[in-house]
Each structure stands twice: as C-alpha cells, then as structure tokens.
Design an enzyme around this catalytic site. Sequence first.
Site, short mmCIF file in Angstrom:
data_model
loop_
_atom_site.label_atom_id
_atom_site.label_comp_id
_atom_site.label_asym_id
_atom_site.label_seq_id
_atom_site.Cartn_x
_atom_site.Cartn_y
_atom_site.Cartn_z
N GLN A 32 2.21 -6.44 -3.39
CA GLN A 32 2.62 -6.60 -1.99
C GLN A 32 4.02 -5.95 -1.82
O GLN A 32 4.36 -5.11 -2.63
CB GLN A 32 2.63 -8.08 -1.55
N LYS A 60 3.17 10.12 -0.77
CA LYS A 60 2.27 10.65 0.26
C LYS A 60 2.95 11.61 1.22
O LYS A 60 2.61 11.66 2.41
CB LYS A 60 1.58 9.49 1.00
N GLY A 109 -4.33 -4.52 -4.60
CA GLY A 109 -5.27 -3.51 -5.07
C GLY A 109 -4.47 -2.26 -5.41
O GLY A 109 -4.08 -1.52 -4.53
N HIS A 110 -4.16 -2.09 -6.68
CA HIS A 110 -3.35 -0.94 -7.10
C HIS A 110 -4.29 0.18 -7.56
O HIS A 110 -4.92 0.07 -8.61
CB HIS A 110 -2.39 -1.35 -8.22
N LYS A 117 2.29 1.97 -4.94
CA LYS A 117 3.05 1.39 -6.07
C LYS A 117 2.29 1.56 -7.37
O LYS A 117 2.88 1.77 -8.42
CB LYS A 117 3.26 -0.12 -5.86
N ASP A 165 0.81 -1.22 0.00
CA ASP A 165 0.00 0.00 0.00
C ASP A 165 0.84 1.27 0.00
O ASP A 165 0.44 2.29 0.55
CB ASP A 165 -0.97 0.02 1.20
P1 IMP Z 1 -2.56 -12.81 1.92
O1 IMP Z 1 -1.60 -12.28 0.92
O2 IMP Z 1 -3.99 -12.58 1.56
O3 IMP Z 1 -2.27 -14.23 2.28
O4 IMP Z 1 -2.35 -11.97 3.29
C1 IMP Z 1 -1.17 -12.09 4.08
C2 IMP Z 1 -0.80 -10.75 4.71
O5 IMP Z 1 -0.38 -9.85 3.69
C3 IMP Z 1 -1.97 -10.06 5.43
O6 IMP Z 1 -1.46 -9.34 6.53
C4 IMP Z 1 -2.48 -9.08 4.38
O7 IMP Z 1 -3.14 -7.99 4.96
C5 IMP Z 1 -1.19 -8.68 3.71
N1 IMP Z 1 -1.38 -8.26 2.31
C6 IMP Z 1 -1.60 -9.05 1.25
N2 IMP Z 1 -1.73 -8.32 0.13
C7 IMP Z 1 -1.56 -7.04 0.50
C8 IMP Z 1 -1.56 -5.81 -0.22
O8 IMP Z 1 -1.72 -5.75 -1.44
N3 IMP Z 1 -1.37 -4.68 0.52
C9 IMP Z 1 -1.15 -4.72 1.87
N4 IMP Z 1 -1.14 -5.86 2.58
C10 IMP Z 1 -1.35 -7.01 1.90
#
Ligand code: IMP
Length: 446
Positions: A221, A328, A40-41, A16, A13
């Site tokens: 991520q 930001k 979520g970009h 990117k 977040d």
């Molecule tokens: P998962 O990727 O859904 O398995 O989540 C694992 C961890 O990564 C959790 O703490 C999510 O909140 C975090 N996470 C996964 N994708 C994102 C992202 O795109 N942005 C921020 N955190 C993420």
Amino acid sequence: MTVRIVIGAQFGDEAKGKITDYLAADARYVVRTGGGPNAGHSIHLPEGVVVLHQLACGVLRHGTVGVSGPGMVVQPFKFEEEMQDLERRGLLRGEVVLSDRAHVLLPVHEVEDGWEDDLRAKTNPAAAIGTTRRGIGPAYADRAGRWGLRAGDLTRPAILKERLELLYATKAHIPGLPPLPELLSRLSEVAGRLAPLIRPTESMLWDAVDRGENILLEGAQSALLDVDFGTYPYVTSSHPTSAGALVGSGIPPTAVDEVIGVTKAYTTRVGGGPFPTEETGEMGEFLRRTGGERGATTGRDRRCGWLDLVHLRYAARLNGLSSFAVTKVDVLGGLDEVPVGVQYVLPDGSTARDVLPSQSDDLAHAQPVYERLPGWPEFHERLKERIRREGARALPATLRRFLDRITEETGVPIEYVGYGPSRDDTVRLEPNPPPRRPPRLAAWTG
Ligand code: IMP
C-alpha cells in the site's frame, strides 16, 4: 551494509514490486512489513508475470530470504497457495519465512469486511471505502482489540482452538460466517504445513544488521492510505509509511540508511476517497488504457489523473524520503504537455502546498492548480535500448526537466526511473544532489 525502506508515495500501485525486485538483487533479506492479501506486487520476469500478494519479493531470488513480517495480517490458505503456485512455475528460489508475530487473517474477516463496507454504502453510498474485501480492516481491528490469532498460535493446537472460539464469540452479529469446527479443522491442516516456516524474525533481522547484511523493507500500500496520515477514512488499516516499516519489522530507526519513495509519473487510486487531480474524461481513459491501470488484486479499474506535488511533498516529509523512484514515465511518452498539480485551492479560499489537509471533505472539494510541462517522446524500443546501453544520459531532455521539477518542488533527488514493465526497464540516475541520508542518532557518550 544497507538497510533500505521502499515506500509508496501515493495511493498504491506505483510499481513498488518492480522497484523492490530491482533493489532485491543485492539484498540478503527482503521483508514485507504490513498489509496482507490486499497487496498485489506485479513483477515481470523473463519467465512471465508474477503477482505477489503476501510473500516478499525476495523469494524469487536464489540466496535471498523473503520474510512476511510481524506487521502483516496473513491469510494462511492463500499464503500456501501463493507458495505452491510459485513452486509449480519453478520460481520459488529464495527462502520463505513467516513471522510468528504476524496476525492471522481468516475467512471470517473476509466476510466481515464485505458486510462492513456494504453497511457503509447502505448508510451513504459516498461513505463506502471500496475496500479490497480481503479482510484487512477487521483483522487489524482484532489485532488492536487483542482478539486476534497470530501465526505462532497456529503451531499450538490447544491455543489455536481457544483463540478461535474467543474470536467467534465476538462475531455472533455477523451473518454468513463459515462454521467454526470446519474452519478449525482446515486451519489445523494448513498449520501443520506452514509450521516449518514460522519463526521469530526480529532477532534474525537484528543479527543480520549486526553482520552488516543488506536488508530491504518492502512496503505494501502507500503513504496516502496510512490509517492516520492518509485520506481518512478512505485508507487501509495499517501504517504504510517508513515508521510503519520499522514497527512492522522490528528493525530500529537507527539502523536505516535509505528511504526510497516510489511514485508514478501520474497518479492512480482504487476505491473511494478524494483525488484532486483525477481526470474522469478522455484523458483519464487514455492513462488507464496506456498504463494498464487495472487492479492486480481485485481487477477493478483504477481511477487516473495527473501527478500531484502536494502528495509528494507530504509523503517526502512524512517518510523522511532520501530519494524517489519515478515509474511509468513511458506511459506519458508522446503527449505534447504534461500537467502537474502544484497546489490546491481549498473551499475556504486558502491554499495547500506542503501538507495534506486532514479532512477528506476539504480534499474532495479542493481545486488543483497546474503547471504545464513540455512532454517527452514516446518510448520506442530504440530509445529503451539506448537507455540500457548509455544509462540515464539517454533520457529525453524534457523528461529530465520533469524529474528536476519534482526534485525542486520536494527537495528529494530522483534516484531511479522506470520506463517499462520488465526488470531491465529501470535506470539509476546519479542524483544531484545525492540521496539524503536519514540522520543517525549520535552515539551516547554519557
Ligand atoms: P483495504 O486495504 O482492503 O481495507 O482497502 C482500503 C482502501 O485501500 C481501498 O480504497 C483499497 O482500494 C485501497 N488499497 C488497499 N490495498 C491496496 C493496494 O495494494 N493498492 C492500491 N490500493 C489499495
């Protein structure tokens, strides 16, 4: 020709999407290299806000190919919906390509993901990862276990049926799975529609490298969520690092020119796991409110805190960053002072500066040591206009000082600064020192 990797340097977040979209202007290929519908970009276009989950941001530009690469786990129904939504809005301008090696994430994995995180929470509430429940962990587990389906399988009905039956055979213990015949029939339908987009992408990208075209690898991520190098077990299941971008695209390391790490001017995190510079009181609420810190995928509030230089030094070395994009900065505008975490004191009395301790338990009890830097003025429209007109020299002096401190502490120059959500609110600095070039391997002379 430039091959660039864009990597998140924190917990995700960092905006990117905005930086990748900015850099995509001169790219011929933009490649998503990992993750899936957990990402979520958000991209603020003149036509409105677009949130891309599984498509690369290149699809928003004419003449650009947006590749969903081999390192991804793609949910085909949501993939199709995302395309249709962009099409309806008249924003699907580039070409969409899906790697035949990308893994298929199924509703089965979504059910399994929720079941697994509930199980962790039942054992110990602090053990819950707080995943996005989008099926990411189970889909990558099936990839490693060699139970998975790949996008290429979608185009071969007999193989698709066989692989799906095998997958279901491994999941008899999970309650609430959708019935197999129904899923097979829905998958066969969507497969027919996605088939024209599915193709080998590694050779397409090698040829593009040979032709000298610009390629952008869009990481999803972030480094501190890496399954090996992040705050395990509070991580995702992929490798959101520069090394992961290579594995997730098939592009070799010797082709890469730049690795850009994106960081906010502060830190946020969604889900569980250690966060030493977290602010849980009023200041955390201020950052959340002012920064609009709510998850683009899950709608969850993000945890907020100060910039952490231990994170950035670690991310810089882990990814071989050639420069930073700091986003930001406007959110902190108007504060008298801006605290920055420079190191931690660990439970055993030792300090950590450059390397993130591998035990999340140590990190959970780490005490951050802060340096307090002078704040900078609010980013009124007048200031933004001046920056658009005059470039980086219009940035407030105290903000420059903040940026310089990041470079002094990490050894990585700042190349881009984001000061608002829209495409235009990004300024390029002439970094001093200039961006580092990852060393290319010398040609073999025998
Ligand atoms: P998962 O990727 O859904 O398995 O989540 C694992 C961890 O990564 C959790 O703490 C999510 O909140 C975090 N996470 C996964 N994708 C994102 C992202 O795109 N942005 C921020 N955190 C993420």
